[in-house]
Design a protein around this motif. Structure first.
Motif, PDB file in Angstrom:
ATOM      1  N   THR A  61      28.473  28.670  32.207  1.00  0.00           N
ATOM      2  CA  THR A  61      29.793  29.259  31.992  1.00  0.00           C
ATOM      3  C   THR A  61      30.003  29.580  30.518  1.00  0.00           C
ATOM      4  O   THR A  61      30.498  30.663  30.169  1.00  0.00           O
TER       5      THR A  61
ATOM      6  N   LYS B 178      30.601  33.358  29.123  1.00  0.00           N
ATOM      7  CA  LYS B 178      31.811  33.699  28.366  1.00  0.00           C
ATOM      8  C   LYS B 178      31.450  34.324  27.024  1.00  0.00           C
ATOM      9  O   LYS B 178      32.029  35.344  26.612  1.00  0.00           O
TER      10      LYS B 178
ATOM     11  N   LEU C 105      31.002  35.068  36.683  1.00  0.00           N
ATOM     12  CA  LEU C 105      32.065  34.169  36.251  1.00  0.00           C
ATOM     13  C   LEU C 105      33.184  34.068  37.288  1.00  0.00           C
ATOM     14  O   LEU C 105      33.663  32.981  37.602  1.00  0.00           O
TER      15      LEU C 105
ATOM     16  N   ASP D 214      33.941  29.156  36.426  1.00  0.00           N
ATOM     17  CA  ASP D 214      34.783  28.396  35.510  1.00  0.00           C
ATOM     18  C   ASP D 214      35.890  27.739  36.331  1.00  0.00           C
ATOM     19  O   ASP D 214      36.993  28.263  36.449  1.00  0.00           O
TER      20      ASP D 214
ATOM     21  N   LEU E 291      39.484  30.977  32.282  1.00  0.00           N
ATOM     22  CA  LEU E 291      38.772  32.204  31.970  1.00  0.00           C
ATOM     23  C   LEU E 291      39.651  33.109  31.121  1.00  0.00           C
ATOM     24  O   LEU E 291      40.679  33.613  31.571  1.00  0.00           O
TER      25      LEU E 291
END
Length: 303
Positions: free
Chosen positions: A69, A73, A132, A156, A161
């Motif tokens: 994650t 990101k 994600l 996530d 997020l």
């Protein structure tokens, strides 16, 4: 003797299990490292391969989800910087036609508005977002967007997020669970949000120009200062949206099938706007039917 044999067998079993765990951990680490190397490639398709490999690693080794994650990101934030130049203008009739076509196809699938690759996010960024956010959601038994409560299916899982301020133009969020996602100040121009679950998301100051919001659920979403210019809003739920004003709705391509807060839905200007949009859509639909009929009539007999 039998006791010693059993003890020895137990020790051997523990040793084997320990070696297996070490070997498996080493394999996962090696796969993770190779995926990271691919993400740094100059070739787009190599980066997409790295993202797919990362997704597979998480499926095989859920304990790596947190690390994956963080990488995803960082990848999205690094590669989705806001574009400096605004997109070229498109004739209003063409936008409405494209929005109508997107909504029709969106009933059974999804389609992103027709824009060039220079005007939309890159394919690798889109893949990272898909990983994600998770796959399209079909959670409720009767497929009703009004009743289904979105689950915690994001990679996530903490719903932290943050996609604020990013260039996400042309992104395809068809049926995606966007609940709680922070889009504040992001460029979502021409994004497809057909049947998307956007409850509680923060879209304050976001650019939604030309976005397709067919049957999207915005209950509890923050829309203060969001730009809805030419956004196609049909059969969507905006009743519980926070910060929404009549002025925002007046510049959108909104239909009477959309649920709006009562003070906006009863505004004479909004009612007139809905009638105007629906007249244009009906004219466009009728024109398309005539063209189909003429095309069919012009075909040789038997074809």
């Amino acid at each position: 003797m039998q006791l010693f044999a059993l003890f020895g067998a137990g020790i051997a079993l523990l040793f084997t299990a320990f070696n297996y765990r070490l070997t498996r951990r080493g394999q996962v680490t090696e796969r993770f490292t190779k995926a990271l190397e691919r993400l740094g490639s100059a070739e787009k398709y190599v980066r997409i391969g790295g993202l797919l490999a990362l997704e597979q690693i998480v499926q095989d080794a859920p304990g790596q989800a947190e690390h994956a994650t963080q990488v995803l990101k960082a990848f999205v934030r690094d590669r989705a910087a806001r574009a400096a130049a605004p997109p070229p203008s498109v004739p209003r009739s063409a936008r409405i036609a494209e929005a109508r076509r997107a909504a029709r196809i969106g009933r059974g699938g999804s389609v992103a508005p027709a824009v060039s690759t220079q005007e939309r996010i890159e394919a690798d960024v889109h893949q990272a977002l898909a990983t994600l956010i998770g796959p399209p959601a079909y959670g409720h038994p009767d497929d009703s967007i009004w009743e289904w409560e979105a689950g915690a299916d994001h990679v996530d899982a903490g719903r932290a997020l943050d996609l604020g301020g990013l260039f996400l133009a042309g992104a395809d969020f068809h049926r995606r669970d966007l609940c709680g996602v922070r889009f504040g100040g992001a460029d979502l121009s021409r994004a497809t949000m057909t049947r998307a679950y956007v409850q509680g998301a923060n879209l304050e100051g976001a650019q939604l120009k030309g976005a397709v919001l067919y049957r999207a659920n915005f209950h509890g979403a923050k829309l203060r200062y969001a730009d809805l210019t030419d956004a196609y809003i049909d059969a969507a739920d905006l009743v519980g949206a926070e910060g929404l004003t009549a002025e925002q709705v007046l510049v959108a391509e909104v239909t009477s099938r959309t649920s709006l807060p009562s003070h906006i839905a009863q505004d004479p200007r909004v009612l007139a706007r809905m009638a105007e949009v629906e007249k244009v859509l009906e004219d466009e639909w009728e024109s398309a039917r005539r063209e189909d009929a003429e095309r069919t009539a012009s075909l040789p007999a038997g074809e």
